[in-house]
Design a protein around this motif. Structure first.
Motif, mmCIF file in Angstrom:
data_model
loop_
_atom_site.group_PDB
_atom_site.id
_atom_site.type_symbol
_atom_site.label_atom_id
_atom_site.label_comp_id
_atom_site.label_asym_id
_atom_site.label_seq_id
_atom_site.Cartn_x
_atom_site.Cartn_y
_atom_site.Cartn_z
ATOM 1 N N LEU A 173 -23.193 -13.390 22.043
ATOM 2 C CA LEU A 173 -23.906 -14.650 21.871
ATOM 3 C C LEU A 173 -23.603 -15.617 23.013
ATOM 4 C CD1 LEU A 173 -23.491 -15.114 18.015
ATOM 5 C CD2 LEU A 173 -25.561 -14.469 19.250
ATOM 6 N N LYS A 174 -22.336 -15.640 23.449
ATOM 7 C CA LYS A 174 -22.000 -16.525 24.560
ATOM 8 C C LYS A 174 -22.705 -16.064 25.834
ATOM 9 C CE LYS A 174 -18.315 -18.705 27.162
ATOM 10 N NZ LYS A 174 -16.863 -18.882 27.383
ATOM 11 N N ALA A 219 -26.462 -16.903 30.225
ATOM 12 C CA ALA A 219 -27.531 -16.301 31.027
ATOM 13 C C ALA A 219 -28.833 -17.078 30.939
ATOM 14 C CB ALA A 219 -27.760 -14.859 30.573
ATOM 15 N N ASN A 220 -28.895 -18.083 30.029
ATOM 16 C CA ASN A 220 -30.150 -18.820 29.826
ATOM 17 C C ASN A 220 -29.925 -20.330 29.776
ATOM 18 O OD1 ASN A 220 -32.315 -16.571 29.167
ATOM 19 N ND2 ASN A 220 -30.457 -16.007 28.040
ATOM 20 N N LYS A 221 -28.929 -20.808 30.536
ATOM 21 C CA LYS A 221 -28.672 -22.233 30.722
ATOM 22 C C LYS A 221 -28.485 -22.970 29.398
ATOM 23 C CE LYS A 221 -31.081 -22.650 35.141
ATOM 24 N NZ LYS A 221 -32.087 -23.371 35.940
ATOM 25 N N GLY A 222 -27.864 -22.295 28.425
ATOM 26 C CA GLY A 222 -27.646 -22.909 27.126
ATOM 27 C C GLY A 222 -26.186 -23.167 26.853
ATOM 28 N N TYR A 223 -25.818 -23.103 25.568
ATOM 29 C CA TYR A 223 -24.432 -23.371 25.178
ATOM 30 C C TYR A 223 -24.141 -22.644 23.875
ATOM 31 C CZ TYR A 223 -20.019 -25.845 24.862
ATOM 32 O OH TYR A 223 -18.688 -26.140 24.824
ATOM 33 N N PHE A 224 -22.976 -22.052 23.789
ATOM 34 C CA PHE A 224 -22.557 -21.298 22.608
ATOM 35 C C PHE A 224 -21.574 -22.118 21.776
ATOM 36 C CE2 PHE A 224 -19.056 -18.829 20.798
ATOM 37 C CZ PHE A 224 -19.723 -18.062 19.856
ATOM 38 N N SER A 225 -21.755 -22.090 20.446
ATOM 39 C CA SER A 225 -20.834 -22.771 19.533
ATOM 40 C C SER A 225 -20.570 -21.871 18.336
ATOM 41 C CB SER A 225 -21.421 -24.094 19.044
ATOM 42 O OG SER A 225 -21.619 -24.992 20.113
ATOM 43 N N GLN A 226 -19.367 -21.991 17.802
ATOM 44 C CA GLN A 226 -19.027 -21.267 16.573
ATOM 45 C C GLN A 226 -18.770 -22.280 15.470
ATOM 46 O OE1 GLN A 226 -15.950 -18.356 16.918
ATOM 47 N NE2 GLN A 226 -16.222 -17.602 14.823
ATOM 48 N N ALA A 276 -24.651 -24.183 35.146
ATOM 49 C CA ALA A 276 -25.118 -23.451 33.973
ATOM 50 C C ALA A 276 -24.043 -22.568 33.368
ATOM 51 C CB ALA A 276 -26.332 -22.604 34.338
ATOM 52 N N MET A 277 -22.930 -22.325 34.103
ATOM 53 C CA MET A 277 -21.874 -21.462 33.572
ATOM 54 C C MET A 277 -20.949 -22.217 32.622
ATOM 55 S SD MET A 277 -22.912 -18.758 34.676
ATOM 56 C CE MET A 277 -21.632 -17.784 33.905
ATOM 57 N N GLY A 311 -19.961 -22.999 26.914
ATOM 58 C CA GLY A 311 -19.324 -22.982 25.614
ATOM 59 C C GLY A 311 -18.266 -21.933 25.451
ATOM 60 N N SER A 312 -17.508 -22.095 24.349
ATOM 61 C CA SER A 312 -16.484 -21.129 23.963
ATOM 62 C C SER A 312 -16.438 -21.084 22.461
ATOM 63 C CB SER A 312 -15.120 -21.549 24.528
ATOM 64 O OG SER A 312 -14.694 -22.759 23.933
ATOM 65 N N ALA A 313 -15.667 -20.178 21.942
ATOM 66 C CA ALA A 313 -15.630 -20.014 20.486
ATOM 67 C C ALA A 313 -14.711 -21.001 19.812
ATOM 68 C CB ALA A 313 -15.187 -18.592 20.152
ATOM 69 N N THR A 314 -13.957 -21.771 20.586
ATOM 70 C CA THR A 314 -12.963 -22.645 19.976
ATOM 71 C C THR A 314 -13.278 -24.113 20.151
ATOM 72 O OG1 THR A 314 -11.611 -22.452 21.971
ATOM 73 C CG2 THR A 314 -11.138 -20.950 20.157
ATOM 74 N N ARG A 315 -13.420 -24.565 21.414
ATOM 75 C CA ARG A 315 -13.676 -25.990 21.593
ATOM 76 C C ARG A 315 -14.523 -26.195 22.835
ATOM 77 N NH1 ARG A 315 -10.240 -29.917 21.922
ATOM 78 N NH2 ARG A 315 -10.829 -30.826 23.892
ATOM 79 N N LEU A 316 -15.120 -27.351 22.910
ATOM 80 C CA LEU A 316 -15.933 -27.731 24.055
ATOM 81 C C LEU A 316 -15.032 -27.939 25.252
ATOM 82 C CD1 LEU A 316 -18.813 -28.544 24.958
ATOM 83 C CD2 LEU A 316 -18.213 -30.884 24.346
ATOM 84 N N SER A 317 -15.352 -27.307 26.359
ATOM 85 C CA SER A 317 -14.487 -27.411 27.533
ATOM 86 C C SER A 317 -14.483 -28.818 28.087
ATOM 87 C CB SER A 317 -14.964 -26.444 28.609
ATOM 88 O OG SER A 317 -16.209 -26.863 29.130
ATOM 89 N N SER A 318 -13.396 -29.185 28.745
ATOM 90 C CA SER A 318 -13.302 -30.515 29.336
ATOM 91 C C SER A 318 -14.327 -30.708 30.430
ATOM 92 C CB SER A 318 -11.892 -30.744 29.890
ATOM 93 O OG SER A 318 -11.609 -29.767 30.884
#
Length: 905
Positions: free
Chosen positions: A344-345, A350-357, A878-879, A882-889
């Motif tokens: 999912l990430k 690959a499509n300029k989006g963001y992954f969240s869990q 675009a890289m 997101g991550s599975a834990t928290r929004l990066s700084s």
């Protein structure tokens, strides 16, 4: 009579002017532009202050700072000590803020219930934004018409000026989050087309499906009127949540979003999930809809709510989205398991989006908001300070007044260039601030839903075509005629008006018949002020003859007091409408003889021996009104709010003339309008109002300058009617047939079919042509106006008399209807030979079938799109996806906080 006596005296000083609609619109546009300019200047001052304050601040994760929390101020613990983040906060009632207790020196901070008051990000943001207090105060001193000013941060906290105490609901919760408000959303991102894919395979059963529903609902909260969307549920098949909207998108207005929320509860999980087919369907919808030009024609996104993906589906993306990557992908992984997080990430990256869990319901809000931060990247890099005005709305969490909001983004100045700051996001936190100014159009206590939002012009009045609306949207100019139907008198009467429309680049002016011309006259200021201050005179409570809100020292003045100070030169700096004041002074002088005339009638007991007539009243086009009581106040039958500010339809308001004035003006000149106010009928204090319009000249093209009327007891009016019915023109004085005859029934009805007089109030006139009842109601449960029809009747003025034979029940029945001269009334005589009690029917509300409801959902009216669009920027990172834990700084540095302020009209 009083008008006739004064006619010769004033006729020479009166002139009739035709109103130029286009010129009027241009003049109003100039004034409105000045209002908007002042608010924009206040916006800019706040923006600059916010940029500077943020630039000077150094983030400190250990910062300890006590601030005034909007919920905790003036709260004490069991020992009587101020609670933490509370403190003593001075609050004083202020009429400029609807008599709310406020603090004009300081702002307060509200933090959503699901967030920690002392989170380091919030404490740092609150600390540096304290610098805005000075600007808040300065803005209000420069422009006292401002109401609320506020700052909303991407961190979630909300700073509001002036300071006011907030109260949680019965559950101790405050659901307000500034990031879900329209002004925040519209300014933070560009318009977008969105398809939401919801996994309803068997693995989504239970809590996961509950979290998925809440996630979708939260996504809907972030969509505004400039956005378009649809929701697709998928397992081994594709299911449109609203089946009738297969293959299309709808506008994300409040009605459509609520409609989809109702369908979310019908989702259930079963089968297997075939994500590839669902993604292909979503890409196809977005592409096809964008080509029609009916959507946002800007940003596009797919929101994927699922508990996993067994593949990366790169073949689907390669076919539909690469290499342009016009559609962003935002996957939301539901549940605590991370087995499929990498797939999912990868889709997001690959499509300029963001992954969240999202693991729990408590995680939904913050995780959903993250997609807005990504969608706003291009705007941050472009450094575009787009100014966004919302439509009129009511936000009960902030104010009960009708407002509009202007919002402007601001960016961090810590880096040398915005592009460098946004592409190297880890170097600092970017805050976007927004100033929102809210215009108060009219009394906030008017009938309005707690979270009222503007409705489309087509839903307010019915016109035969969309000519007016389309002309406004497409900026056409010219003049044309338009027939409009509208409901009045609490929605139970129907009016049909023919308007002349003048439309220009600046706006439009609508006039009908009597509104195209205006009387103007001159009288001395001394005479006008003398008659204006008489006890029977009142001015329109919501009209602005003088602007008493702009300066603090003028706010205690009534309009009449302000007019006197301005016209006598004692307050030359008061901003007043001199032309309107001169007209109202003229009306005061011309109508002054009425006081003596009415007093004479009151003293002449033979004129009103049985005290049937209770009140006489007059209203002019300038908002002046006069009233006279013929009986003691305690003897008046009508409700006490008649002709007072509480009687919204019976007095001059900011948006309309009194109902009795409007109905009289629509009648043929010289005729009277009779009606029973429905509010009085419900209280069993029925009265009859009779009013007529006044024209100084005999020419039918002359303007109507005023309307006069009386209020009489219904019993008195009915008695007069029955007496008249028994009078005949025969030589012997005997009637061959009368209403006393046992074979007929007599009714007196008005032009909308409502019964004023009948032998039995419970009787209903039953024919195949129409049904008239003494009361009409829409019922307690109302459908959407477009889905439900309500019966209404309007008389055809060209028909003066008609006789009809109707085959009804077990026999035939005849009736005669005849118009009563110089009135809006009709006499109806019905043959009683046939008993129709077994076939009485009443036309109730008719609910349309599902297909018509679907047509309404599909139908997209023309709408002017925002001028700016920021879908992508080649420099965005675009890289950061997101991550599975928290929004990066690093991504946090690309977020935008908001500042807002409100203004009164």
């Amino acid at each position: 009579p009083a008008n006739r006596r004064g006619r010769g005296k004033f006729e020479k000083s009166v002139r009739v002017e035709e109103i130029d609609g286009v010129k009027l619109v241009k003049n109003l546009a100039v004034k409105m532009e000045e209002v908007f300019r002042k608010k924009a200047e206040a916006t800019r001052r706040l923006v600059e202050a916010a940029e500077e304050a943020h630039h000077q601040h150094e983030e400190n994760p250990d910062l300890q700072y006590e601030y005034f929390n909007a919920v905790l101020i003036n709260e004490v613990d069991e020992q009587g000590n101020n609670v933490e983040l509370g403190g003593e906060f001075l609050l004083e009632p202020n009429d400029h803020f609807n008599n709310l207790s406020v603090n004009l020196s300081l702002s307060v901070v509200q933090v959503p219930t699901n967030m920690y008051n002392k989170d380091p990000d919030i404490v740092n943001g609150v600390y540096w934004s304290e610098a805005l207090n000075k600007v808040f105060v300065d803005n209000f001193e420069r422009d006292p018409t401002l109401i609320w000013q506020y700052f909303g941060s991407a961190k979630g906290f909300f700073r509001q000026y002036p300071g006011v105490k907030w109260h949680p609901d019965e559950h101790g919760v405050i659901g307000f989050d500034c990031r879900n408000r329209k002004w925040y959303i519209q300014a933070a991102t560009s318009p977008k087309d969105v398809v939401i894919l919801v996994d309803v395979s068997g693995s989504m059963k239970g809590l996961r499906l509950t979290i998925a529903r809440q996630t979708v609902s939260s996504i809907l909260d972030t969509l505004g009127d400039d956005d378009f969307f649809n929701i697709i549920a998928y397992n081994q098949e594709i299911h449109y949540v609203e089946p009738c909207l297969n293959g299309t998108l709808v506008r994300a207005d409040r009605t459509n979003k609520d409609h989809f929320r109702e369908h979310l509860d019908k989702l259930f999980a079963k089968g297997i999930g075939l994500l590839g087919e669902a993604l292909a369907e979503a890409f196809t919808i977005l592409s096809d809809f964008n080509q029609t030009g009916r959507g946002s024609v800007c940003s596009q996104a797919i929101m994927l709510v699922t508990d996993g993906a067994t593949a990366m589906y790169d073949d689907v993306f390669e076919r539909y989205n690469w290499p342009e990557r016009k559609v962003r992908i935002f996957p939301y992984l539901i549940g605590r398991e991370s087995a499929f997080a990498d797939n999912l990430k990868w889709m997001a990256c690959a499509n300029k989006g963001y992954f969240s869990q999202i693991s729990t319901l408590a995680d939904v809000q913050e995780n959903v908001m993250r997609y807005l931060h990504v969608m706003s990247r291009p705007k941050v890099i472009d450094h575009e300070h787009d100014t966004v005005w919302t439509e009129a709305y009511v936000d009960s969490a902030v104010s009960t007044t009708l407002m509009t909001t202007v919002a402007m983004p601001v960016f961090s100045t810590k880096n040398e260039t915005v592009i460098k700051m946004c592409s190297i996001t880890q170097k600092g936190s970017v805050e976007l601030c927004m100033l929102c100014s809210c215009v108060q159009y009219q009394d906030g206590q008017k009938r309005r839903k707690p979270n009222y939002s503007s409705v489309d012009l087509s839903e307010v009045e019915w016109e035969d075509k969309d000519d007016l609306r389309n002309a406004m949207v497409n900026r056409r100019t010219g003049t044309f005629s338009m027939e409009v139907k509208k409901t009045v008198d609490r929605g139970v009467r129907l009016q049909i008006n023919m308007f002349s429309v003048s439309i220009s680049d600046e706006g439009l002016a609508l006039s009908r018949g009597h509104g195209k011309y205006f009387f103007r006259g001159n009288v001395s200021v001394e005479a006008g002020l003398r008659d204006l201050e008489q006890p029977d005179v009142a001015l329109a409570d919501e009209w602005t003859y003088c602007n008493t809100e702009e300066q603090h020292e003028h706010r205690h003045l009534t309009q009449i007091q302000a007019i006197k100070l301005f016209m006598t030169g004692r307050r030359p700096h008061l901003k007043c409408d001199r032309e309107l004041i001169q007209e109202v002074l003229f009306d005061a002088v011309v109508t002054a003889p009425l006081e003596a005339y009415w007093t004479g009638l009151a003293l002449n007991k033979s004129e009103n021996s049985d005290k049937g007539v209770e009140i006489a009243f007059l209203g002019t086009r300038t908002g002046l009104s006069r009233t006279n009581l013929f009986v003691p106040l305690h003897c008046v039958c009508v409700l006490r709010d008649f002709l007072t500010a509480e009687d919204k339809e019976g007095v001059f308001n900011a948006d309309h003339f009194p109902l009795w004035y409007k109905r009289a003006a629509e009648q043929v000149p010289g005729t009277f309008v009779y009606s029973i106010p429905f509010s009085t009928a419900l209280e069993n204090k029925s009265v009859v109002l009779a009013s007529t319009a006044i024209q100084l000249l005999d020419d039918r093209k002359s303007p109507i300058v005023a309307a006069v009327g009386i209020q009489m007891k219904l019993e008195f009016f009915q008695r007069k009617f029955w007496t008249a019915c028994r009078q005949c023109t025969a030589l012997d004085g005997k009637c061959s047939i009368s209403c006393d005859n046992e074979d007929i029934n007599c009714y007196l009805i008005d032009n909308n079919g409502f019964i004023l007089v009948t032998e039995e109030q419970s009787q209903v006139l039953c024919t195949s042509l129409f049904v008239f009842t003494s009361q009409r109601s829409r019922g307690k449960h109302m459908m959407v106006p477009c889905d439900t029809e309500y019966p209404a009747f309007v008389s055809e003025r060209t028909i003066k008399e008609t006789t009809v034979i109707v085959h009804l029940c077990l026999g035939c029945r005849s009736f005669v209807i005849q118009q009563i001269p110089s009135s809006n009334l009709f006499m109806v005589v019905v043959d009683k030979k046939c008993d129709c009690s077994s076939c009485i029917f009443i036309l109730d509300a008719f609910e349309h079938n599902e297909s018509l409801k679907c047509d309404r959902l599909k139908f997209q009216k023309d709408r002017k799109k925002p001028e700016s669009c920021h879908p992508f920027h080649p420099e965005e990172n675009a890289m950061e996806c997101g991550s599975a834990t928290r929004l990066s700084s690093a991504l946090t540095a690309a977020l935008l906080p908001l500042i807002a302020a409100t203004i009164s009209r």
